[in-house]
Design a protein around this motif. Sequence first.
Motif, PDB file in Angstrom:
ATOM      1  N   TYR A  84      46.572  31.058  50.753  1.00 38.85           N
ATOM      2  CA  TYR A  84      45.262  30.722  51.347  1.00 38.85           C
ATOM      3  C   TYR A  84      45.432  30.445  52.844  1.00 38.85           C
ATOM      4  O   TYR A  84      44.632  30.858  53.668  1.00 38.85           O
ATOM      5  N   GLU A  87      46.010  33.690  54.670  1.00 36.74           N
ATOM      6  CA  GLU A  87      44.778  34.489  54.813  1.00 36.74           C
ATOM      7  C   GLU A  87      43.868  33.874  55.870  1.00 36.74           C
ATOM      8  O   GLU A  87      43.257  34.582  56.680  1.00 36.74           O
ATOM      9  N   SER A 203      36.267  33.473  53.363  1.00 38.66           N
ATOM     10  CA  SER A 203      35.892  33.796  51.983  1.00 38.66           C
ATOM     11  C   SER A 203      36.229  32.651  51.027  1.00 38.66           C
ATOM     12  O   SER A 203      37.051  31.779  51.325  1.00 38.66           O
ATOM     13  N   ARG A 204      35.614  32.683  49.893  1.00 35.55           N
ATOM     14  CA  ARG A 204      35.865  31.718  48.831  1.00 35.55           C
ATOM     15  C   ARG A 204      36.171  32.467  47.547  1.00 35.55           C
ATOM     16  O   ARG A 204      35.755  33.611  47.375  1.00 35.55           O
ATOM     17  N   GLU A 205      36.871  31.786  46.647  1.00 35.14           N
ATOM     18  CA  GLU A 205      37.102  32.332  45.308  1.00 35.14           C
ATOM     19  C   GLU A 205      35.766  32.427  44.565  1.00 35.14           C
ATOM     20  O   GLU A 205      34.805  31.715  44.915  1.00 35.14           O
ATOM     21  N   ALA A 206      35.753  33.254  43.514  1.00 30.10           N
ATOM     22  CA  ALA A 206      34.604  33.242  42.601  1.00 30.10           C
ATOM     23  C   ALA A 206      34.584  31.880  41.905  1.00 30.10           C
ATOM     24  O   ALA A 206      35.646  31.291  41.653  1.00 30.10           O
ATOM     25  N   GLU A 208      34.295  31.031  38.934  1.00 29.09           N
ATOM     26  CA  GLU A 208      35.077  30.983  37.682  1.00 29.09           C
ATOM     27  C   GLU A 208      36.551  30.682  37.917  1.00 29.09           C
ATOM     28  O   GLU A 208      37.249  30.229  37.018  1.00 29.09           O
ATOM     29  N   LYS A 209      37.046  30.935  39.131  1.00 31.81           N
ATOM     30  CA  LYS A 209      38.452  30.627  39.433  1.00 31.81           C
ATOM     31  C   LYS A 209      38.665  29.106  39.469  1.00 31.81           C
ATOM     32  O   LYS A 209      39.737  28.598  39.149  1.00 31.81           O
ATOM     33  N   ASN A 210      37.640  28.378  39.878  1.00 24.83           N
ATOM     34  CA  ASN A 210      37.776  26.939  40.082  1.00 24.83           C
ATOM     35  C   ASN A 210      37.124  26.087  38.985  1.00 24.83           C
ATOM     36  O   ASN A 210      37.425  24.896  38.878  1.00 24.83           O
TER      37      ASN A 210
END
Length: 216
Positions: A84, A87, A203-206, A208-210
């Motif tokens: 992270y 990126e 950007s952020r994770e979807a 559902e990842k968290n």
Amino acid sequence: MFDLEQAIKNRHSTRKFLSQPVPRALLDEALALAQLAPSNSNIQPWRLVFAQGVPRDRLQEALLNQAKQQPPYSFGLPEAFWHYRQELGAQVYGAMGIARDDKENRQLALLHNYEFFGAPVVGIVCMHQDLGVADALSVGMYLQTLVLSLTARGIDTCVEVSLAAYPEIIRSELNIPPELSIICGLAVGYSDPDFPANHLHISREAVEKNVTFQGT
Ligand SMILES: Cc1cc2nc3c(=O)[nH]c(=O)nc-3n(C[C@H](O)[C@H](O)[C@H](O)COP(=O)(O)O)c2cc1C
């Protein structure tokens, strides 16, 4: 009334500010709203010290001197999270035109943290040293409420844990008592629209990842 959803979407980290001053009345409005944040046992553990004008400039000078002599370290991260940071660095430094292997310019860019990215106001976010994780969470809820309240008023911010690399300098410049731990800084001002890195959408994770749901 300001629109909460719009404020959440508009908030982003600003890494170059104009010298335009922040009206104290707007800062006071945002602070009054942030004061309504929830906290464990309602202890309201957040403590903020703002510096502007001469104290801000003195703090910048002291921090920059120190950062040049003893370069700031990156706060440790478990390996699973390294990508992270990589990126983010690629996006922010990329927007600044600094290549991945250009260590010298990356280090110079890092120093802008200690100029508060040019923001005319810097807040130092503190908490009593004997408090714990739940209380730090309360400070975080406060800080997000403050940041969103500022965003809703057209004021930009950058949370800066980098400042916590030199707590003793901040403590001595701003007379912060020893019982307060210095958690992070908050640069406050108006974004420079000509600085490309101020227009990034990190950007952020979807979700559902968290987040997971169990049961129906
Ligand atoms: C606790 C905390 C500490 C941060 N410290 C720094 C920092 O020292 N320097 C910096 O440039 N950005 C810092 N940031 C900003 C993050 O890099 C940023 O929030 C993240 O990359 C997401 O980008 P966005 O805020 O633009 O949505 C910090 C953010 C938080 C919440």
